[in-house]
Design an enzyme around this catalytic site. Structure first.
Site, PDB file in Angstrom:
ATOM      1  N   ASN A 106       0.806  -1.226   0.000  1.00  0.00           N
ATOM      2  CA  ASN A 106       0.000   0.000   0.000  1.00  0.00           C
ATOM      3  C   ASN A 106       0.840   1.277   0.000  1.00  0.00           C
ATOM      4  O   ASN A 106       0.569   2.204  -0.764  1.00  0.00           O
ATOM      5  CB  ASN A 106      -0.929  -0.006   1.215  1.00  0.00           C
ATOM      6  CG  ASN A 106      -2.023  -1.058   1.082  1.00  0.00           C
ATOM      7  OD1 ASN A 106      -2.657  -1.174   0.041  1.00  0.00           O
ATOM      8  ND2 ASN A 106      -2.224  -1.857   2.129  1.00  0.00           N
ATOM      9  N   THR A 132       2.533  -8.087  -1.381  1.00  0.00           N
ATOM     10  CA  THR A 132       2.436  -8.064   0.071  1.00  0.00           C
ATOM     11  C   THR A 132       2.114  -9.448   0.564  1.00  0.00           C
ATOM     12  O   THR A 132       1.146 -10.058   0.132  1.00  0.00           O
ATOM     13  CB  THR A 132       1.370  -7.090   0.595  1.00  0.00           C
ATOM     14  OG1 THR A 132       1.011  -7.492   1.924  1.00  0.00           O
ATOM     15  CG2 THR A 132       0.106  -7.107  -0.219  1.00  0.00           C
ATOM     16  N   ASP A 134       1.101 -10.060   3.432  1.00  0.00           N
ATOM     17  CA  ASP A 134      -0.044  -9.900   4.336  1.00  0.00           C
ATOM     18  C   ASP A 134      -1.380  -9.903   3.608  1.00  0.00           C
ATOM     19  O   ASP A 134      -2.427 -10.013   4.239  1.00  0.00           O
ATOM     20  CB  ASP A 134       0.057  -8.563   5.082  1.00  0.00           C
ATOM     21  CG  ASP A 134       1.240  -8.515   6.015  1.00  0.00           C
ATOM     22  OD1 ASP A 134       1.856  -9.566   6.237  1.00  0.00           O
ATOM     23  OD2 ASP A 134       1.541  -7.427   6.518  1.00  0.00           O
ATOM     24  N   GLY A 178       1.359 -10.667   9.853  1.00  0.00           N
ATOM     25  CA  GLY A 178       0.127  -9.964   9.486  1.00  0.00           C
ATOM     26  C   GLY A 178      -0.421  -9.275  10.721  1.00  0.00           C
ATOM     27  O   GLY A 178      -1.203  -9.860  11.457  1.00  0.00           O
ATOM     28  N   ARG A 179      -0.007  -8.040  10.936  1.00  0.00           N
ATOM     29  CA  ARG A 179      -0.338  -7.364  12.193  1.00  0.00           C
ATOM     30  C   ARG A 179      -1.798  -6.890  12.227  1.00  0.00           C
ATOM     31  O   ARG A 179      -2.469  -6.999  13.246  1.00  0.00           O
ATOM     32  CB  ARG A 179       0.625  -6.169  12.378  1.00  0.00           C
ATOM     33  CG  ARG A 179       0.745  -5.680  13.792  1.00  0.00           C
ATOM     34  CD  ARG A 179       1.995  -4.856  14.008  1.00  0.00           C
ATOM     35  NE  ARG A 179       3.184  -5.673  14.194  1.00  0.00           N
ATOM     36  CZ  ARG A 179       3.458  -6.353  15.318  1.00  0.00           C
ATOM     37  NH1 ARG A 179       2.644  -6.307  16.347  1.00  0.00           N
ATOM     38  NH2 ARG A 179       4.547  -7.066  15.407  1.00  0.00           N
ATOM     39  N   GLU A 234       0.267 -12.170  14.872  1.00  0.00           N
ATOM     40  CA  GLU A 234       1.223 -11.364  15.653  1.00  0.00           C
ATOM     41  C   GLU A 234       0.604 -10.069  16.171  1.00  0.00           C
ATOM     42  O   GLU A 234       1.162  -9.434  17.053  1.00  0.00           O
ATOM     43  CB  GLU A 234       2.444 -11.010  14.793  1.00  0.00           C
ATOM     44  CG  GLU A 234       2.111 -10.184  13.551  1.00  0.00           C
ATOM     45  CD  GLU A 234       3.345  -9.748  12.751  1.00  0.00           C
ATOM     46  OE1 GLU A 234       4.460  -9.833  13.259  1.00  0.00           O
ATOM     47  OE2 GLU A 234       3.153  -9.328  11.584  1.00  0.00           O
TER      48      GLU A 234
END
Lengths: 395, 395
Positions: A106, A132, A134, A178-179, A234
């Site tokens: 992003n 990404t 994520d 992947g927060r 995480e």
């Protein structure tokens, strides 16, 4: 062909970032583009005019991109300001660079859009390639990098599940990257083949985490199975929206937290008195070449190639998308998406992919995710099941 | 052939424990042994008479052992007393079991020796098969399980090294298994191909850990490289012989510690103000099928086969050894070793394998370890090196 090309990488690497670079280089060579530059160390390298001439590199080095994690040209997290974009436009002109490919998530797409704007009116074409692990880029079905991260977490959950089943004396908490978005954590569900298979619990950052519910879930499963495998993001947060792990250090720019898996393993030991351990493969999961998804590698190469093709025909301020086609079987198309539709929007898991209790995913998610990991995982064999069955048939 | 066979697994699994079971089953079939039993859930299963008849299983299930981590018949850490050994002898007689194969580490070899003694005078032959990822069984060159753990840690260090080099903004602490013996941690050194490659630091449990020296090492390398990869043992201790991580919970039977990697990453953040993260692949490292070492798998199968052969000709109270032969190239032989020479001796890294500063291994160790990991690791490609060289030649 007149004009040079520049490839730029932004943010953290994935297992297939170099595969996209491979696609860019091969397509540029096929198009007969002049010089094929790489920005050495992310967008910062444009300002520093630090370029490597990749077209001159021996062929076997280009081929080796396909088995190298990280990025061969380097990346950065350099924060860009408006003045930087204008400076970049001058550097591009100075080096006769006509085609610029930004590969990133992003934040990088935001930069891509702004460079494109700063070059308006010039003979310079700026195209984005999504990346990404994520999977948090909006609009597109998924981003290159995510399918390999998904295959990695599904495989290790499958394998650790077989290990824990062999000696079922503990609770095992696997932490996935992947927060803010739970896509990778969720993909661990692909490890399941039959009831009782790991993962037994899945906790996503899209839902608030309740320690008491977690402990109750773990206790119930431990009493039933002996060995429990929980996969957690995480970035788990409590009902106040705060990380479940207390911060360990603060600087002006960032707050550092401890590891969620270590925290939860400790919680199980302390509150339930059950042996628990944490596994946090972390960067191993975005760097594994053995567990790269074939689908992902091919799509990453394709995205690189399509970006060059788009720039060459004069497209700018667009990103190569990945759209899943309707109908039987898994097929994709790669529409060009106006970059302002993508810029800085973060995509999280939709509610329909998460179960009601918030400790698992739905079958709907599994159906969506399965085609991305390149076939079935190997089926594990356990003679303990045979023994249990034989016992049952005797009774 | 008269008499049945029983395979028993003890302690934690490795990546090739099922490969040894495969060797046992195939050799037993070839020898025409009556029933081929597996003890379902370790030595405890002998007392419970919980056996699975593996000779009756379909062939494709036996073949699938080669791609299944953990153990298909299960294992245990059940503490055995003298009365148990005598009870075991009765059970073995009752089921017409003439050949018993114990596959495990030091503790299991202790049990193997005691069962052999309890069966003295009977027509029962008890043979040990070595297994430990930690490589802490004495006398032998190495144990099945270790080469795969070594290949795993070398591969992930190589891959994470490429990732960190791409975006060199942090210190990365990778935790390796092996609480008292540093063999696995040390094997990360096999990732290096040229100066500057990860791992940049290696800390083994054989040496006392000094936080100040660690921080100084990290700071120096961070200033030089930007990205630092340190590989550390899960069992690091300070000069007092205590774990460097404070205990988090104590029960009557055990003390639980936090993760060394998380602790050290936190230390770097707090004391140096440098971004740091921990990677703790943990059980993933003994369960990875993709990174299994071919040498290891073949030796594990061989050890299983040799154990059956030894039992069939009437050997008892011995373990199948692995001895490296003198001369050119890597070749092994499998002598039978009296079990009392093995029982409960733990082998740590010799001083000649550790550098003087205690933050690396010696070339001597690398030479010893390299043949075990099944060829070279893939060479990573970085165009950053090319760019740096081009820059140099311009200056």
């Amino acid at each position: 062909m007149e004009g040079n090309l520049l490839a730029v990488h932004g943010g953290g690497p994935t297992a297939v970032l170099n595969a996209s670079l491979y696609g860019v280089i091969r397509q540029a060579q096929e198009c007969g583009i002049g010089k094929i530059y790489g920005a050495v160390g992310g967008s910062e390298a444009i300002l520093k005019e630090n370029f490597v001439d990749m077209g001159k590199l021996p062929d076997e080095k280009i081929e080796r991109l396909l088995q190298t994690p990280g990025t061969a040209i380097g990346s950065s997290r350099f924060p860009l300001e408006q003045e930087h974009y204008e400076a970049m436009a001058s550097v591009l002109k100075k080096h006769g660079i006509k085609y610029v490919l930004f590969n990133g998530g992003n934040g990088t797409m935001d930069a891509c859009g702004k460079v494109s704007k700063a070059c308006q009116g010039e003979d310079i074409y700026v195209v984005g390639i999504p990346k990404t692990m994520d999977n948090d880029i909006s609009i597109i079905d998924h981003a290159p990098g995510f399918p390999s991260a998904a295959k990695y977490i599904a495989t290790v959950t499958n394998e650790v599940g077989a290990d824990v089943k062999s000696l079922p004396i503990h609770v095992c908490v696997i932490e996935a990257m992947g927060r803010n978005a739970g896509w990778i954590t969720a993909a661990s569900a692909l490890a399941r083949k039959k009831p009782g298979d790991a993962p037994h619990l899945i906790y996503l950052p899209e839902r608030n985490f309740h320690e008491e519910e977690f402990l109750a879930d773990v206790k119930r499963l431990y009493d039933e199975l002996g060995g429990v495998v929980a996969v957690v993001s995480e970035g788990l947060r409590n009902e106040k929206g705060e990380s479940i792990v207390p911060p360990i250090f603060k600087t002006d720019r960032a707050v550092y937290y401890g590891d969620v898996s270590a925290y939860l393993a400790e919680l199980v030991i302390k509150k339930l008195g059950i042996k628990a351990r944490s596994e946090k493969p972390g960067l191993c999961g975005r760097a594994s070449m053995a567990l790269q998804s074939r689908v992902d590698r091919e799509e990453a190469i394709l995205a690189g190639r399509e970006a060059v093709k788009a720039a060459v025909v004069g497209k700018t301020g667009v990103m190569v998308g990945i759209r899943r086609m309707e109908g039987e079987g898994y097929r994709i198309e790669t529409p060009l998406i106006p970059i302002e539709e993508v810029m800085l929007h973060e995509r999280v898991m939709p509610e329909t992919y998460i179960n009601e209790r918030g400790n698992d995913v739905t079958e709907h998610f599994v159906q969506w995710c399965r085609p991305l990991i390149d076939g079935e995982l190997p089926e594990m064999v356990s003679f303990k099941d045979e023994a249990a069955q034989a016992l049952k048939s005797r009774i």
